[in-house]
Write a protein that holds these residues in place. Structure first.
Motif, PDB file in Angstrom:
ATOM      1  N   UNK A  26      38.943 -27.584  -4.981  1.00  0.00           N
ATOM      2  CA  UNK A  26      37.317 -27.390  -4.172  1.00  0.00           C
ATOM      3  C   UNK A  26      36.199 -28.875  -5.178  1.00  0.00           C
ATOM      4  N   UNK A  27      36.737 -28.042  -6.466  1.00  0.00           N
ATOM      5  CA  UNK A  27      35.970 -28.646  -7.504  1.00  0.00           C
ATOM      6  C   UNK A  27      35.848 -30.453  -7.471  1.00  0.00           C
ATOM      7  N   UNK A  29      39.222 -30.525 -25.376  1.00  0.00           N
ATOM      8  CA  UNK A  29      39.151 -29.847 -24.029  1.00  0.00           C
ATOM      9  C   UNK A  29      38.555 -31.548 -23.584  1.00  0.00           C
ATOM     10  N   UNK A  30      38.812 -32.030 -22.541  1.00  0.00           N
ATOM     11  CA  UNK A  30      38.852 -33.640 -22.031  1.00  0.00           C
ATOM     12  C   UNK A  30      38.327 -33.648 -20.879  1.00  0.00           C
ATOM     13  N   UNK A  31      36.634 -33.162 -20.526  1.00  0.00           N
ATOM     14  CA  UNK A  31      36.292 -33.080 -19.911  1.00  0.00           C
ATOM     15  C   UNK A  31      36.326 -34.581 -18.681  1.00  0.00           C
ATOM     16  N   UNK A  32      36.616 -34.185 -17.239  1.00  0.00           N
ATOM     17  CA  UNK A  32      36.779 -35.324 -16.775  1.00  0.00           C
ATOM     18  C   UNK A  32      34.906 -35.727 -15.778  1.00  0.00           C
ATOM     19  N   UNK A  33      34.998 -34.304 -14.918  1.00  0.00           N
ATOM     20  CA  UNK A  33      33.590 -35.081 -13.853  1.00  0.00           C
ATOM     21  C   UNK A  33      32.723 -33.650 -13.701  1.00  0.00           C
ATOM     22  N   UNK A  34      31.941 -33.799 -13.471  1.00  0.00           N
ATOM     23  CA  UNK A  34      30.930 -31.736 -12.777  1.00  0.00           C
ATOM     24  C   UNK A  34      30.415 -32.728 -11.532  1.00  0.00           C
ATOM     25  N   UNK A  35      30.112 -31.634 -11.141  1.00  0.00           N
ATOM     26  CA  UNK A  35      28.999 -31.747  -9.859  1.00  0.00           C
ATOM     27  C   UNK A  35      28.077 -30.636  -9.148  1.00  0.00           C
ATOM     28  N   UNK A  36      27.028 -31.223  -8.494  1.00  0.00           N
ATOM     29  CA  UNK A  36      25.818 -29.837  -8.656  1.00  0.00           C
ATOM     30  C   UNK A  36      25.745 -29.948  -7.311  1.00  0.00           C
ATOM     31  N   UNK A  37      25.553 -29.096  -6.702  1.00  0.00           N
ATOM     32  CA  UNK A  37      24.779 -29.247  -5.227  1.00  0.00           C
ATOM     33  C   UNK A  37      22.859 -28.430  -5.422  1.00  0.00           C
ATOM     34  N   UNK A  89      41.619 -27.931 -15.937  1.00  0.00           N
ATOM     35  CA  UNK A  89      41.182 -26.713 -16.033  1.00  0.00           C
ATOM     36  C   UNK A  89      40.217 -26.979 -15.162  1.00  0.00           C
ATOM     37  N   UNK A  90      39.775 -25.053 -13.965  1.00  0.00           N
ATOM     38  CA  UNK A  90      38.132 -25.777 -13.656  1.00  0.00           C
ATOM     39  C   UNK A  90      37.353 -24.456 -13.586  1.00  0.00           C
ATOM     40  N   UNK A  91      35.579 -24.899 -13.835  1.00  0.00           N
ATOM     41  CA  UNK A  91      34.927 -23.898 -14.361  1.00  0.00           C
ATOM     42  C   UNK A  91      33.998 -24.220 -12.801  1.00  0.00           C
ATOM     43  N   UNK A  92      33.751 -22.536 -12.732  1.00  0.00           N
ATOM     44  CA  UNK A  92      33.188 -22.781 -10.539  1.00  0.00           C
ATOM     45  C   UNK A  92      31.628 -22.002 -10.942  1.00  0.00           C
ATOM     46  N   UNK A  93      30.695 -22.750 -10.101  1.00  0.00           N
ATOM     47  CA  UNK A  93      29.554 -22.069 -10.139  1.00  0.00           C
ATOM     48  C   UNK A  93      28.768 -21.757  -8.786  1.00  0.00           C
ATOM     49  N   UNK A  94      28.477 -20.234  -8.853  1.00  0.00           N
ATOM     50  CA  UNK A  94      28.653 -20.214  -7.846  1.00  0.00           C
ATOM     51  C   UNK A  94      26.597 -19.410  -8.064  1.00  0.00           C
ATOM     52  N   UNK A 103      28.162 -19.198  -2.091  1.00  0.00           N
ATOM     53  CA  UNK A 103      28.806 -20.249  -2.254  1.00  0.00           C
ATOM     54  C   UNK A 103      28.796 -21.020  -3.719  1.00  0.00           C
ATOM     55  N   UNK A 104      29.636 -21.903  -3.695  1.00  0.00           N
ATOM     56  CA  UNK A 104      30.215 -22.513  -4.199  1.00  0.00           C
ATOM     57  C   UNK A 104      29.143 -23.897  -4.181  1.00  0.00           C
ATOM     58  N   UNK A 105      28.834 -24.129  -5.649  1.00  0.00           N
ATOM     59  CA  UNK A 105      27.263 -25.345  -5.825  1.00  0.00           C
ATOM     60  C   UNK A 105      26.901 -25.786  -7.581  1.00  0.00           C
ATOM     61  N   UNK A 106      28.155 -26.342  -7.557  1.00  0.00           N
ATOM     62  CA  UNK A 106      28.593 -26.425  -8.856  1.00  0.00           C
ATOM     63  C   UNK A 106      29.803 -26.745  -9.829  1.00  0.00           C
ATOM     64  N   UNK A 107      29.996 -27.696 -10.939  1.00  0.00           N
ATOM     65  CA  UNK A 107      30.953 -27.055 -11.781  1.00  0.00           C
ATOM     66  C   UNK A 107      32.179 -28.194 -11.787  1.00  0.00           C
ATOM     67  N   UNK A 108      32.937 -28.354 -12.568  1.00  0.00           N
ATOM     68  CA  UNK A 108      33.786 -29.210 -13.702  1.00  0.00           C
ATOM     69  C   UNK A 108      35.146 -29.088 -13.346  1.00  0.00           C
TER      70      UNK A 108
END
Length: 220
Positions: free
Chosen positions: A101-102, A160-168, A137-142, A146-151
């Motif tokens: 989902x992330x 740690x090689x960051x790939x992408x993140x999002x914010x709702x 790995x994923x980090x989810x923000x609730x 409701x899932x509202x963000x993560x990376x």
């Protein structure tokens, strides 16, 4: 050559599990095209300072930019406004609870100067495989339920090689990034690979380092 930098021919990957020397990348950091997104090739790429980044209608493009944007976890910058967000329990964090989902949310983020998404179905499938293997790995923000963000990114053990993140909602991805950085600092990780420069990453304390220095962190 009229003083211009000599351009190397672009390396085309085949079924052999290899990449060309990083020094053959062009000025933008493009190193090679083709190949596949097998877990073995992806892990070799990340361990070598290379990552895939391409549109859904193109061949796979492999990059190793110089300089490289990284965050040393101990240099994380947290603004006053984010300190308030961290204190007021507006968000909660989980890890590896809804990886797909992330990634799907990240694929829908509109990015400046980019048409379409680089997170294709093949990318989702490939990184889901790496997740099942314990590397992605994923980090989810609730916010409540409701899932509202993560990376998400690739965990190499001390990098740690960051790939992408999002914010709702506002600050959700910053919250994930800060929590990731704080956790990795406690675990004595050397750095977070942020790939390329953005003002957003710089505001969080990320900086550019030479590619050869970045590679030295990967090797030690």
């Amino acid at each position: 050559m009229n003083g211009q930098q000599r351009q190397h021919p672009l390396f085309v990957l085949n079924d052999r599990l290899e990449f060309p020397p990083l020094e053959t990348a062009n000025a933008e950091g493009l190193l090679a095209v083709g190949g596949n997104l097998s877990p073995e090739r992806l892990l070799l790429a990340y361990r070598s300072g290379i990552f895939p980044w391409f549109n859904d209608d193109s061949l796979i493009l492999w990059w190793s930019p110089d300089p490289r944007m990284v965050l040393f976890p101990e240099k994380l910058k947290i603004s006053k406004s984010m300190r308030k967000v961290l204190k007021n329990d507006e968000f909660t964090l989980t890890k590896n609870q809804c990886f797909s989902e992330v990634v799907k949310h990240c694929s829908k983020v509109e990015r400046k100067d980019q048409e379409g998404t680089w997170i294709t179905k093949d990318m989702l499938n490939a990184y889901t495989q790496l997740h099942e293997m314990g590397f992605a790995k994923s980090y989810e923000v609730w916010q409540k339920d409701k899932l509202v963000g993560g990376l998400y990114g690739i965990d190499l053990g001390t990098v740690f090689c960051g790939e992408s993140m999002f914010s709702l909602v506002s600050n959700a991805s910053k919250f994930a990034f800060i929590k990731l950085s704080q956790e990795l600092e406690k675990k004595k990780y050397k750095l977070i690979d942020c790939q390329v420069y953005t003002n957003h990453l710089k505001s969080l304390g990320a900086e550019e380092i030479a590619r050869e220095v970045f590679i030295s962190y990967l090797k030690t």
